[in-house]
Design a protein around this motif. Structure first.
Motif, mmCIF file in Angstrom:
data_model
loop_
_atom_site.group_PDB
_atom_site.id
_atom_site.type_symbol
_atom_site.label_atom_id
_atom_site.label_comp_id
_atom_site.label_asym_id
_atom_site.label_seq_id
_atom_site.Cartn_x
_atom_site.Cartn_y
_atom_site.Cartn_z
ATOM 1 N N ARG A 209 0.830 -1.214 0.000
ATOM 2 C CA ARG A 209 0.000 0.000 0.000
ATOM 3 C C ARG A 209 0.860 1.256 0.000
ATOM 4 N N LYS A 210 1.890 1.259 0.853
ATOM 5 C CA LYS A 210 2.760 2.433 0.972
ATOM 6 C C LYS A 210 3.629 2.621 -0.275
ATOM 7 N N VAL A 211 4.087 1.513 -0.853
ATOM 8 C CA VAL A 211 4.889 1.597 -2.082
ATOM 9 C C VAL A 211 4.030 2.195 -3.198
ATOM 10 N N ALA A 212 2.787 1.721 -3.306
ATOM 11 C CA ALA A 212 1.870 2.237 -4.327
ATOM 12 C C ALA A 212 1.637 3.732 -4.122
ATOM 13 N N GLU A 213 1.458 4.114 -2.870
ATOM 14 C CA GLU A 213 1.238 5.523 -2.516
ATOM 15 C C GLU A 213 2.404 6.381 -3.009
ATOM 16 N N GLN A 214 3.614 5.927 -2.714
ATOM 17 C CA GLN A 214 4.795 6.714 -3.069
ATOM 18 C C GLN A 214 5.027 6.794 -4.574
ATOM 19 N N LEU A 215 4.595 5.769 -5.300
ATOM 20 C CA LEU A 215 4.818 5.763 -6.749
ATOM 21 C C LEU A 215 3.615 6.306 -7.516
ATOM 22 N N GLY A 216 2.519 6.556 -6.797
ATOM 23 C CA GLY A 216 1.294 6.983 -7.465
ATOM 24 C C GLY A 216 0.662 5.846 -8.249
ATOM 25 N N TYR A 217 0.828 4.634 -7.746
ATOM 26 C CA TYR A 217 0.262 3.447 -8.390
ATOM 27 C C TYR A 217 -1.004 3.005 -7.650
ATOM 28 N N VAL A 218 -1.689 2.017 -8.217
ATOM 29 C CA VAL A 218 -2.879 1.464 -7.593
ATOM 30 C C VAL A 218 -2.488 0.208 -6.816
ATOM 31 N N TYR A 219 -2.942 0.107 -5.572
ATOM 32 C CA TYR A 219 -2.638 -1.062 -4.754
ATOM 33 C C TYR A 219 -3.805 -2.053 -4.810
ATOM 34 N N ILE A 220 -3.490 -3.299 -5.070
ATOM 35 C CA ILE A 220 -4.514 -4.340 -5.098
ATOM 36 C C ILE A 220 -4.171 -5.452 -4.114
ATOM 37 N N ASP A 221 -5.009 -5.566 -3.089
ATOM 38 C CA ASP A 221 -4.823 -6.538 -2.021
ATOM 39 C C ASP A 221 -5.545 -7.837 -2.390
ATOM 40 N N THR A 222 -4.796 -8.796 -2.942
ATOM 41 C CA THR A 222 -5.454 -10.024 -3.395
ATOM 42 C C THR A 222 -5.884 -10.902 -2.225
ATOM 43 N N GLY A 223 -5.178 -10.772 -1.102
ATOM 44 C CA GLY A 223 -5.567 -11.532 0.088
ATOM 45 C C GLY A 223 -6.977 -11.171 0.520
ATOM 46 N N ALA A 224 -7.318 -9.890 0.391
ATOM 47 C CA ALA A 224 -8.657 -9.422 0.748
ATOM 48 C C ALA A 224 -9.714 -10.096 -0.122
ATOM 49 N N MET A 225 -9.355 -10.384 -1.381
ATOM 50 C CA MET A 225 -10.298 -11.041 -2.283
ATOM 51 C C MET A 225 -10.559 -12.478 -1.834
ATOM 52 N N TYR A 226 -9.483 -13.174 -1.440
ATOM 53 C CA TYR A 226 -9.651 -14.542 -0.942
ATOM 54 C C TYR A 226 -10.422 -14.550 0.376
ATOM 55 N N ARG A 227 -10.177 -13.530 1.184
ATOM 56 C CA ARG A 227 -10.908 -13.414 2.444
ATOM 57 C C ARG A 227 -12.401 -13.165 2.194
ATOM 58 N N ALA A 228 -12.687 -12.368 1.169
ATOM 59 C CA ALA A 228 -14.085 -12.077 0.832
ATOM 60 C C ALA A 228 -14.825 -13.357 0.434
ATOM 61 N N VAL A 229 -14.148 -14.193 -0.369
ATOM 62 C CA VAL A 229 -14.753 -15.471 -0.766
ATOM 63 C C VAL A 229 -14.934 -16.362 0.465
ATOM 64 N N THR A 230 -13.956 -16.358 1.352
ATOM 65 C CA THR A 230 -14.024 -17.160 2.577
ATOM 66 C C THR A 230 -15.211 -16.736 3.435
#
Length: 231
Positions: free
Chosen positions: A27-48
């Motif tokens: 998240r912080k790396v994306a912030e510093q580079l102006g990139y989009v952060y995608i948390d794939t773990g959150a997606m697996y958690r959502a399915v769970t």
């Protein structure tokens, strides 16, 4: 085609075992580079979470496949990482529960779940300028990612970080967390479909004894080097 003067954007994959601090770092790396952060773990958690609500267990693959295909998962930038919506409902807090944490590696081992989410993740990264973290991003989801990091730390260190993170909010001992993290490592490494693996072209970053800030700085530095090479 990449033309001179174009803003070259790359994709960054950050893989590693449970509790290595991937999501904070990504998240912080994306912030510093102006990139989009995608948390794939959150997606697996959502399915769970969805499976738990529907009383579907990991040993019901057909029902699980049906469930994941019917789910609309959306990620929106939130204050602390990513807000996660399932079929329009904000489940950001629910997916962090202990019940979900203990089940997620089992649900993530399902072939259809990985296939459907993997495709979702590739679509999200198609426009480039994405930092994605997970277990198999560099090896399976985005094998073409320009920068791949394998972020790890000892089980002891990871348990300690997790413990500090949830201090007081969930009734659990450090010993218990150590045991659970080791179990999740085992499940993630042993599963047949896209196991947790360090891609051959990944930079291994052992963050034991490093602060989160130092890890972020190291990855931002690596990405700037990569960007310079690409120009």
């Amino acid at each position: 085609m990449h033309h001179e003067g174009d803003d070259f954007r790359m994709n960054i994959a950050i893989d590693g075992p449970a509790g290595a601090g991937k999501s904070t770092v990504a998240r912080k790396v994306a912030e510093q580079l102006g990139y989009v952060y995608i948390d794939t773990g959150a997606m697996y958690r959502a399915v769970t979470l969805g499976a738990q609500r529907a009383s579907i267990t990991p040993d019901q693959p057909t029902m699980l496949a049906e469930l994941v295909r019917s789910m609309k998962i959306e990620l929106a930038p939130g204050k602390e990482g990513q807000s996660v919506f399932v079929n329009g409902e904000d489940v950001t807090l629910q997916i962090r529960s202990r019940e979900v944490t203990l089940q997620v590696s089992h649900i993530a081992a399902n072939e259809t779940v990985r296939e459907v989410l993997g495709q979702m993740q590739r679509n999200l990264a198609a426009r480039k300028g994405v930092v994605m973290d997970g277990r198999d991003i560099g090896s399976n989801v985005l094998p073409e990612a320009e920068l791949k990091i394998y972020l790890t730390a000892t089980v002891k260190e990871r348990a300690l970080r997790r413990y500090r993170e949830i201090e007081g909010s969930q009734n659990v001992t450090l010993e218990q967390l150590e045991k659970e993290i080791a179990e999740r490592d085992n499940l993630d490494e042993q599963r047949e479909i896209s196991p947790l693996i360090c891609a051959s072209d990944a930079v291994v970053l052992d963050s034991t004894g490093m602060t989160i800030e130092e890890v972020i700085r190291a990855i931002v530095q690596l990405s700037r080097t990569k960007l310079a090479e690409a120009k």
